[in-house]
Write a protein that holds these residues in place. Structure first.
Motif, PDB file in Angstrom:
ATOM      1  N   GLU A 124      -5.162   2.180  -2.600  1.00 30.44           N
ATOM      2  CA  GLU A 124      -5.836   0.933  -2.213  1.00 30.44           C
ATOM      3  C   GLU A 124      -6.245   0.145  -3.456  1.00 30.44           C
ATOM      4  O   GLU A 124      -6.015  -1.063  -3.550  1.00 30.44           O
ATOM      5  N   ASP A 125      -6.831   0.848  -4.444  1.00 33.55           N
ATOM      6  CA  ASP A 125      -7.249   0.197  -5.699  1.00 33.55           C
ATOM      7  C   ASP A 125      -6.051  -0.416  -6.420  1.00 33.55           C
ATOM      8  O   ASP A 125      -6.127  -1.554  -6.896  1.00 33.55           O
ATOM      9  N   HIS A 161       4.186  -1.361 -11.470  1.00 33.95           N
ATOM     10  CA  HIS A 161       3.620  -1.447 -12.826  1.00 33.95           C
ATOM     11  C   HIS A 161       2.137  -1.090 -12.819  1.00 33.95           C
ATOM     12  O   HIS A 161       1.664  -0.319 -13.654  1.00 33.95           O
ATOM     13  N   THR A 162       1.417  -1.669 -11.875  1.00 32.71           N
ATOM     14  CA  THR A 162      -0.027  -1.435 -11.781  1.00 32.71           C
ATOM     15  C   THR A 162      -0.321   0.028 -11.503  1.00 32.71           C
ATOM     16  O   THR A 162      -1.196   0.628 -12.136  1.00 32.71           O
ATOM     17  N   SER A 163       0.425   0.630 -10.583  1.00 31.34           N
ATOM     18  CA  SER A 163       0.231   2.050 -10.251  1.00 31.34           C
ATOM     19  C   SER A 163       0.487   2.929 -11.464  1.00 31.34           C
ATOM     20  O   SER A 163      -0.304   3.833 -11.772  1.00 31.34           O
ATOM     21  N   PHE A 207       2.853   6.535  -5.560  1.00 30.49           N
ATOM     22  CA  PHE A 207       2.584   6.787  -6.971  1.00 30.49           C
ATOM     23  C   PHE A 207       1.200   7.395  -7.204  1.00 30.49           C
ATOM     24  O   PHE A 207       0.991   8.101  -8.190  1.00 30.49           O
ATOM     25  N   MET A 208       0.270   7.124  -6.330  1.00 31.31           N
ATOM     26  CA  MET A 208      -1.120   7.532  -6.566  1.00 31.31           C
ATOM     27  C   MET A 208      -1.426   8.829  -5.812  1.00 31.31           C
ATOM     28  O   MET A 208      -0.704   9.241  -4.934  1.00 31.31           O
ATOM     29  N   LYS A 209      -2.526   9.421  -6.160  1.00 32.18           N
ATOM     30  CA  LYS A 209      -2.861  10.734  -5.612  1.00 32.18           C
ATOM     31  C   LYS A 209      -3.429  10.665  -4.199  1.00 32.18           C
ATOM     32  O   LYS A 209      -3.257  11.590  -3.414  1.00 32.18           O
ATOM     33  N   ASN A 210      -4.139   9.594  -3.900  1.00 33.05           N
ATOM     34  CA  ASN A 210      -4.817   9.518  -2.595  1.00 33.05           C
ATOM     35  C   ASN A 210      -4.926   8.072  -2.127  1.00 33.05           C
ATOM     36  O   ASN A 210      -4.586   7.149  -2.856  1.00 33.05           O
ATOM     37  N   TYR A 238       0.849  -1.201   0.000  1.00 33.28           N
ATOM     38  CA  TYR A 238       0.000   0.000   0.000  1.00 33.28           C
ATOM     39  C   TYR A 238       0.883   1.249   0.000  1.00 33.28           C
ATOM     40  O   TYR A 238       0.636   2.200  -0.735  1.00 33.28           O
ATOM     41  N   ASN A 239       1.937   1.239   0.825  1.00 33.64           N
ATOM     42  CA  ASN A 239       2.852   2.386   0.894  1.00 33.64           C
ATOM     43  C   ASN A 239       3.534   2.640  -0.444  1.00 33.64           C
ATOM     44  O   ASN A 239       3.705   3.792  -0.850  1.00 33.64           O
ATOM     45  N   VAL A 240       3.915   1.574  -1.136  1.00 28.05           N
ATOM     46  CA  VAL A 240       4.520   1.709  -2.465  1.00 28.05           C
ATOM     47  C   VAL A 240       3.504   2.355  -3.416  1.00 28.05           C
ATOM     48  O   VAL A 240       3.809   3.329  -4.108  1.00 28.05           O
ATOM     49  N   ALA A 241       2.287   1.826  -3.436  1.00 24.96           N
ATOM     50  CA  ALA A 241       1.241   2.347  -4.330  1.00 24.96           C
ATOM     51  C   ALA A 241       0.916   3.799  -3.984  1.00 24.96           C
ATOM     52  O   ALA A 241       0.728   4.632  -4.875  1.00 24.96           O
ATOM     53  N   TYR A 242       0.892   4.109  -2.690  1.00 29.51           N
ATOM     54  CA  TYR A 242       0.534   5.469  -2.262  1.00 29.51           C
ATOM     55  C   TYR A 242       1.523   6.502  -2.783  1.00 29.51           C
ATOM     56  O   TYR A 242       1.151   7.631  -3.103  1.00 29.51           O
TER      57      TYR A 242
END
Length: 182
Positions: free
Chosen positions: A46-47, A79-81, A38-41, A32-36
């Motif tokens: 989470e998605d 990759h997904t992010s 890269f993502m805005k929120n 989740y921290n890795v994805a966060y």
């Protein structure tokens, strides 16, 4: 009773739901921290994390143990992010202070008096192609062969974008430094 790590992965390869849940629980916070980053929120993070786990479990047979499971999974999360960012054309998110590890060779020297916040802000202002390469290189610690694979660009392109991004970042930080009287 703790199941051996490789045992859990072997069970996941046999579609064992309990083993998948154990693996998910073991890695979900870190991923989740890795994805966060890269993502805005948090919702987008989470998605991205959930989507990455679905992909990972679908292709877990391709995991051969050449790298740690966490490193393998992290690559899928990144990759997904990035795919989600590309498809949604979202602005690249600010990075967390704890993950800003500026490489210490002379080329990356930052003047005293420039804060992490100013560096983060300067990276966020760069064109996205530079921002992604700088973030993957500086923050995530990937090398050019990994960046070229993640972003689907050549290694030469990765190096060029890193050099150009670094130059723009330094110019931006110089203006910040001069503008704030340091």
């Amino acid at each position: 009773m703790k199941i051996h790590h490789l045992g859990i992965i072997e069970k996941c390869k046999k579609h064992d739901r309990r083993a998948q849940l154990k693996l998910y629980n073991q890695y979900c916070d870190a991923m989740y921290n890795v994805a966060y980053r890269f993502m805005k929120n948090s919702q987008d993070a989470e998605d991205a994390m959930q989507e990455a786990f679905i992909k990972a479990f679908k292709k877990i047979d391709s995991y051969k143990g050449e790298v740690t499971f966490g490193a393998w999974l992290k690559k899928i999360v990144i990759h997904t992010s990035i795919d989600m960012l590309k498809s949604a054309k979202l602005k690249f998110a600010d990075v967390d202070d704890n993950y800003l590890n500026v490489v210490s060779d002379d080329d990356w020297e930052i003047e005293d008096g420039i804060s992490i916040e100013e560096i983060k802000s300067a990276i966020a202002q760069l064109p996205q192609k530079y921002e992604l390469v700088l973030s993957l290189f500086l923050i995530e610690g990937y090398d050019h062969s990994e960046i070229s694979s993640i972003l689907d660009i050549s290694e030469v392109n990765s190096r060029t974008q890193l050099l150009r991004g670094k130059k723009k970042l330094k110019e931006s930080l110089k203006q910040t430094s001069n503008g704030t009287g340091y």
